[in-house]
Design a protein around this motif. Structure first.
Motif, PDB file in Angstrom:
ATOM      1  N   HIS A  68       1.144  -1.507  -4.816  1.00 54.35           N
ATOM      2  CA  HIS A  68       1.141  -0.809  -3.526  1.00 54.35           C
ATOM      3  C   HIS A  68       1.211  -1.778  -2.349  1.00 54.35           C
ATOM      4  O   HIS A  68       1.019  -2.997  -2.515  1.00 54.35           O
ATOM      5  CB  HIS A  68      -0.104   0.089  -3.424  1.00 54.35           C
ATOM      6  N   LEU A  69       1.433  -1.199  -1.171  1.00 58.66           N
ATOM      7  CA  LEU A  69       1.612  -2.035   0.028  1.00 58.66           C
ATOM      8  C   LEU A  69       0.374  -2.892   0.319  1.00 58.66           C
ATOM      9  O   LEU A  69       0.493  -4.007   0.806  1.00 58.66           O
ATOM     10  CB  LEU A  69       1.887  -1.145   1.255  1.00 58.66           C
ATOM     11  N   ASP A  70      -0.813  -2.368  -0.026  1.00 54.50           N
ATOM     12  CA  ASP A  70      -2.038  -3.130   0.271  1.00 54.50           C
ATOM     13  C   ASP A  70      -2.362  -4.149  -0.825  1.00 54.50           C
ATOM     14  O   ASP A  70      -3.437  -4.739  -0.834  1.00 54.50           O
ATOM     15  CB  ASP A  70      -3.227  -2.170   0.460  1.00 54.50           C
ATOM     16  N   GLY A  71      -1.452  -4.327  -1.770  1.00 57.71           N
ATOM     17  CA  GLY A  71      -1.653  -5.346  -2.805  1.00 57.71           C
ATOM     18  C   GLY A  71      -2.353  -4.825  -4.052  1.00 57.71           C
ATOM     19  O   GLY A  71      -2.486  -5.551  -5.042  1.00 57.71           O
ATOM     20  N   THR A  72      -2.806  -3.560  -4.030  1.00 57.48           N
ATOM     21  CA  THR A  72      -3.480  -3.044  -5.225  1.00 57.48           C
ATOM     22  C   THR A  72      -2.443  -2.644  -6.275  1.00 57.48           C
ATOM     23  O   THR A  72      -1.339  -2.216  -5.943  1.00 57.48           O
ATOM     24  CB  THR A  72      -4.375  -1.820  -4.903  1.00 57.48           C
ATOM     25  N   TYR A  73      -2.849  -2.783  -7.521  1.00 56.76           N
ATOM     26  CA  TYR A  73      -1.960  -2.436  -8.625  1.00 56.76           C
ATOM     27  C   TYR A  73      -2.454  -1.148  -9.276  1.00 56.76           C
ATOM     28  O   TYR A  73      -3.630  -1.028  -9.621  1.00 56.76           O
ATOM     29  CB  TYR A  73      -1.942  -3.570  -9.662  1.00 56.76           C
ATOM     30  N   GLU A  74      -1.547  -0.180  -9.431  1.00 55.52           N
ATOM     31  CA  GLU A  74      -1.913   1.093 -10.067  1.00 55.52           C
ATOM     32  C   GLU A  74      -1.099   1.254 -11.353  1.00 55.52           C
ATOM     33  O   GLU A  74       0.132   1.228 -11.324  1.00 55.52           O
ATOM     34  CB  GLU A  74      -1.571   2.245  -9.112  1.00 55.52           C
TER      35      GLU A  74
END
Ligand SMILES: Cc1ncc(COP(=O)(O)O)c(C=O)c1O
Length: 406
Positions: free
Chosen positions: A385-391
């Motif tokens: 995601h844009l905030d660097g989190t991985y889903e």
């Protein structure tokens, strides 16, 4: 005007990504890169007046369909009943269907789902015409098209050339039967593969020459896929001009149905090293399979880019310059297929167990083509995601493998 002239949103730099933190193996779609492509496609759609729909055969990662809708993508093109169902359920826009042939068994359901239905031959049109007419008489709004084969293509690889000798894809001018056009309101052609808009322009000249007399009776023309508008250097201004001119000249609605252009350069296949064996050279065995997870590498064939790794220097050059060779490895997958190999790459560090090896541009024509060959673990599907989190949006286990067999 090319991609670089458009003011597109910035993308996450690859060196800022913590690859070790992503569970391996995984197809990782980068939201920033997808948004960049989508904003470009949105501009082309707006400026050209063409409707741009997504070809599921190339890109069908349905967890990001809400993003596609956000950028004004109003439909999808399906090549089968399964893809048409996915279009209805998950894309929730217009359902366009084209297949080289429909079966008696599946056609009624396809007819229910479709808003645009394209036939590959007059014989298929004649076979299913009574069902189409009955559906229309019962109030269904349906656009029916015919795929034509302009017999002009600039595709170098035979495997991807629908306009080559004896092609079964589309009706040629010689086989055209104008007396059967009643009930058909559109034409479709698809002859491009990863091409620029100059090829489209030349193709349209041939389409007009061969089918011009029928074009003026049509409501819409579908230019197929293969328009790689999101590739650096693609001539977008020409695409916009060519589409506009065509629309004005023939008074038709124009549809483009690219697949690759959506997923182009939007993510990676993250893998890790399971073993390093030695047979004259060092060979790294990864937890993915070239054959099962990126089959185009073997089919096209092409050499994928690996982040942080380069090509081995030519032997002569290495001897002449005495250049440091880095750490060369042959990179292979985990099936027993001898050719499950991508080639030799040079890394700037020795590869250790668990190290990530990241293949670039592995979103389009990968997830849609994977198999469970050898039962090897299927990569997860995830989103950065844009905030660097991985889903992690999907994991595959024994149940999915077993479900394909009986
Ligand atoms: C009929 C048709 N439409 C669209 C596409 C999508 O092409 P691409 O992914 O190259 O844009 C293809 C690809 O084979 C196709 O056969």
């Amino acid at each position: 005007m090319t991609v670089s002239d458009l003011h597109l949103p910035a993308v996450t730099p690859t060196d800022s990504i913590d690859w070790q933190a992503i569970p391996s193996p995984a197809f990782v779609l980068d939201e920033s890169r997808l948004r960049r492509n989508l904003s470009l496609i949105q501009s082309v759609q707006r400026e050209s007046g063409a409707q741009i729909i997504v070809a599921f055969k190339g890109f069908a990662m349905w967890s990001v369909f809400p993003l596609l809708r956000e950028y004004g993508i109003t439909g999808a093109t399906a090549s089968s009943l399964n893809e048409a169902l996915l279009a209805k359920e998950e894309m929730r826009g217009e359902v366009h269907v084209y297949a080289p042939a429909y079966s008696e068994a599946e056609f009624p359901r396809i007819l229910e789902l479709a808003d645009h239905l394209v036939f590959n031959s007059f014989s298929q049109w004649e076979r299913f015409r009574p069902q189409v007419e009955a559906a229309r008489a019962a109030g269904k709004e349906l656009h029916v098209g015919l795929r034509v084969n302009p017999e002009y293509a600039e595709v170098e690889t035979d495997l991807y050339n629908p306009a080559g000798p004896f092609s079964r894809l589309g009706v040629t001018r010689r086989e055209f039967r104008p007396e059967l056009l009643d009930g058909i309101d559109g034409l479709h052609f698809h002859t491009l593969c990863e091409k620029d808009s100059d090829t489209l322009e030349r193709t349209l000249e041939v389409v007009e020459r061969n089918f011009g007399e029928y074009l003026r009776h049509m409501k819409w023309v579908n230019f197929g896929g293969g328009h790689l508008m999101t590739r650096e250097g693609y001539d977008i201004a020409r695409l916009i001009r060519v589409v506009r001119q065509f629309r004005e000249k023939w008074g038709v609605h124009v549809i483009l149905e690219p697949g690759s252009a959506f997923g182009w350069q939007t993510g990676w296949l993250v893998s890790s090293v399971l073993d390093v064996v030695h047979n004259v050279k060092d060979i790294a065995v990864l937890d993915i399979s070239v054959s099962a997870h990126m089959p185009d590498v073997l089919e096209m064939p092409y050499r994928p880019r690996i982040l942080g790794a380069g090509d081995p220097p030519e032997q002569d050059h290495r001897e002449a310059t005495d250049a440091p060779a880095g750490f060369p490895y042959i990179i292979g997958g985990t099936t027993c297929l001898a050719g499950d190999v991508v080639g030799e790459y040079v890394f700037d560090h020795p590869l250790n167990l668990g190290d990530r090896v990241v293949f670039d541009d592995m979103i389009h024509y990968t997830m849609v083509k994977t198999t469970f060959f050898n039962g090897v673990k299927h990569p997860d599907i995830g989103i950065l995601h844009l905030d660097g989190t991985y889903e992690r949006v999907k994991a595959f286990g024994y149940e999915e493998f077993k479900a394909k067999l009986s």
